[in-house]
Design a protein around this motif. Structure first.
Motif, mmCIF file in Angstrom:
data_model
loop_
_atom_site.group_PDB
_atom_site.id
_atom_site.type_symbol
_atom_site.label_atom_id
_atom_site.label_comp_id
_atom_site.label_asym_id
_atom_site.label_seq_id
_atom_site.Cartn_x
_atom_site.Cartn_y
_atom_site.Cartn_z
ATOM 1 N N MET A 46 76.456 61.246 89.044
ATOM 2 C CA MET A 46 75.138 60.932 89.154
ATOM 3 C C MET A 46 75.057 58.967 89.206
ATOM 4 O O MET A 46 76.210 58.726 88.475
ATOM 5 C CB MET A 46 74.145 60.370 88.384
ATOM 6 N N PHE B 108 74.129 55.527 89.317
ATOM 7 C CA PHE B 108 72.463 54.018 89.126
ATOM 8 C C PHE B 108 73.028 53.043 89.230
ATOM 9 O O PHE B 108 73.577 52.627 89.068
ATOM 10 C CB PHE B 108 72.425 54.536 87.972
ATOM 11 N N LEU C 76 67.898 46.005 81.028
ATOM 12 C CA LEU C 76 68.661 46.613 82.142
ATOM 13 C C LEU C 76 67.455 47.154 82.476
ATOM 14 O O LEU C 76 66.547 48.387 82.147
ATOM 15 C CB LEU C 76 69.507 47.664 82.697
ATOM 16 N N PHE D 225 67.015 50.109 85.400
ATOM 17 C CA PHE D 225 67.170 51.339 86.633
ATOM 18 C C PHE D 225 67.121 51.234 87.315
ATOM 19 O O PHE D 225 65.260 51.860 87.532
ATOM 20 C CB PHE D 225 67.879 52.478 85.576
ATOM 21 N N GLY D 226 67.050 51.918 88.277
ATOM 22 C CA GLY D 226 66.977 52.585 90.364
ATOM 23 C C GLY D 226 67.006 54.418 89.572
ATOM 24 O O GLY D 226 67.458 54.922 88.664
ATOM 25 N N GLN D 227 66.522 55.038 90.425
ATOM 26 C CA GLN D 227 66.183 55.925 90.120
ATOM 27 C C GLN D 227 66.917 56.837 90.218
ATOM 28 O O GLN D 227 67.570 58.529 89.721
ATOM 29 C CB GLN D 227 65.285 56.812 91.391
ATOM 30 N N GLY D 228 68.310 56.637 91.038
ATOM 31 C CA GLY D 228 69.594 57.259 91.129
ATOM 32 C C GLY D 228 69.945 58.067 92.152
ATOM 33 O O GLY D 228 68.567 58.372 93.078
ATOM 34 N N TYR E 130 67.491 54.129 75.629
ATOM 35 C CA TYR E 130 66.354 54.844 76.022
ATOM 36 C C TYR E 130 66.374 56.498 75.874
ATOM 37 O O TYR E 130 67.207 56.732 75.341
ATOM 38 C CB TYR E 130 67.542 54.492 77.371
ATOM 39 N N GLN F 100 65.927 59.652 78.218
ATOM 40 C CA GLN F 100 66.323 60.783 80.126
ATOM 41 C C GLN F 100 66.028 61.777 80.493
ATOM 42 O O GLN F 100 66.538 62.699 79.552
ATOM 43 C CB GLN F 100 67.770 59.519 80.546
ATOM 44 N N LYS G 38 67.327 64.888 85.906
ATOM 45 C CA LYS G 38 67.944 63.887 86.680
ATOM 46 C C LYS G 38 67.280 63.227 87.175
ATOM 47 O O LYS G 38 66.841 63.429 88.390
ATOM 48 C CB LYS G 38 67.457 65.205 87.837
ATOM 49 N N LYS G 39 66.654 62.412 86.384
ATOM 50 C CA LYS G 39 65.764 61.396 86.279
ATOM 51 C C LYS G 39 66.755 60.260 85.319
ATOM 52 O O LYS G 39 67.760 60.219 84.776
ATOM 53 C CB LYS G 39 64.573 61.958 85.420
ATOM 54 N N SER G 40 66.189 58.704 85.957
ATOM 55 C CA SER G 40 66.357 57.593 85.719
ATOM 56 C C SER G 40 66.500 57.367 84.126
ATOM 57 O O SER G 40 65.268 58.123 83.012
ATOM 58 C CB SER G 40 65.664 56.238 86.383
ATOM 59 N N LEU G 41 67.042 56.277 83.181
ATOM 60 C CA LEU G 41 66.969 55.359 82.164
ATOM 61 C C LEU G 41 65.996 55.346 81.951
ATOM 62 O O LEU G 41 65.792 54.257 82.788
ATOM 63 C CB LEU G 41 68.345 54.870 81.714
ATOM 64 N N LEU H 26 64.132 52.658 79.261
ATOM 65 C CA LEU H 26 64.214 52.098 78.157
ATOM 66 C C LEU H 26 62.786 51.496 77.704
ATOM 67 O O LEU H 26 61.894 51.974 77.892
ATOM 68 C CB LEU H 26 64.060 49.988 78.434
ATOM 69 N N PHE I 38 67.010 63.784 76.462
ATOM 70 C CA PHE I 38 68.065 62.738 75.943
ATOM 71 C C PHE I 38 67.858 61.516 75.126
ATOM 72 O O PHE I 38 67.720 60.700 76.695
ATOM 73 C CB PHE I 38 69.148 63.122 77.520
ATOM 74 N N ILE J 88 69.803 57.486 75.141
ATOM 75 C CA ILE J 88 70.795 57.106 74.913
ATOM 76 C C ILE J 88 70.647 55.650 74.463
ATOM 77 O O ILE J 88 69.943 55.142 74.455
ATOM 78 C CB ILE J 88 71.490 56.491 76.562
#
Lengths: 118, 117
Positions: A89, A91, A106, A108-111, B36, B38, B41-44, B46, B91, B93
């Motif tokens: 993945m 990002f 930060l 983040f985008g969706q990836g 963060y 998560q 399959k998704k974004s982080l 905050l 998850f 982080i």
């Protein structure tokens, strides 16, 4: 409103070919930074490349380069000579409003999930 | 590059219990650390910004009484998930900002996978 947009949920690339991962951003802050991170299946976030808003030249780090088009607010990642180990993945992230020792969070985008085919 | 560790890497707990996750910067001092969350399959996302010696700044929608953050020293921040429920499974982080780094970038820990039964 989404501040960082990655429109490609998944991408495929043949080994040894180049691939471009798209990223657009939105900010009114004149000072900002753009980052790309790689996240393999193990979950660790690996820093790849950085572009500052005032940088005149596009950033490069080995096989990674950033195609920074400020007027279009895009910061696409280009990976040259793809390797099987590049499957992960990816990002895009933006840091805005950074002043001194505080802040610097930060967004983040969706990836984009990149799969490299042998 | 700078190294950030996280402990534990994986934890399974019963609903209603509390879980503490540690984030350490091993070779640099971090006045600011970030937590963060998560999903697969998704974004982080905050959750909060942790500043050494002061209260954490939580993002909108994050319950500060449920996710307790303590930045006790320049190398250690902890996240405690209190009265955990299955929906807290995720998850987690952490990252630490190295102000001496070339780009003032954040270095990430390896993550903690929390499963609440």
């Amino acid at each position: 409103a989404q501040k960082i947009t990655q429109t490609q949920p998944g991408m495929f690339v043949q080994e040894k070919e180049a691939v471009t991962l798209d990223c657009t951003y939105d900010t009114s802050d004149p000072s900002y930074g753009l980052f790309w991170y790689k996240q393999p299946s193990s979950g660790e976030m690996i820093f790849l490349i950085y572009q500052g808003s005032y940088d005149q030249q596009n950033a490069t780090e080995g096989r990674y380069s950033l195609n920074f088009q400020k007027a279009r607010k895009s910061a696409n990642l280009v990976i040259s000579a793809s390797q099987l180990g590049d499957s992960a993945m990816y990002f895009c992230a933006m840091r805005e409003g950074y002043r001194g020792n505080q802040g610097g969070k930060l967004i983040f985008g969706q990836g984009t999930e990149l799969s490299v085919k042998p | 590059g700078a190294v950030v560790s996280q402990h534990p890497s994986r934890v399974i707990c019963k609903s209603g219990t509390s879980v503490k996750i540690e984030c350490r910067s091993l070779d640099f001092q971090a006045t600011t650390m970030f937590w963060y969350r998560q999903f697969p399959k998704k974004s982080l996302m905050l959750m909060a910004t942790s500043n050494e010696g002061s209260k954490a700044t939580y993002e909108q929608g994050v319950e500060k009484d449920k996710f307790l953050i303590n930045h006790a020293s320049l190398t250690l921040s902890t996240l405690t998930v209190t009265s955990a429920h299955p929906e807290d499974s995720s998850f987690y982080i952490c990252s630490a900002r190295d102000i001496q780094g070339a780009y003032n970038e954040q270095f990430f820990g390896p993550g903690t996978r929390l499963t609440v039964l």
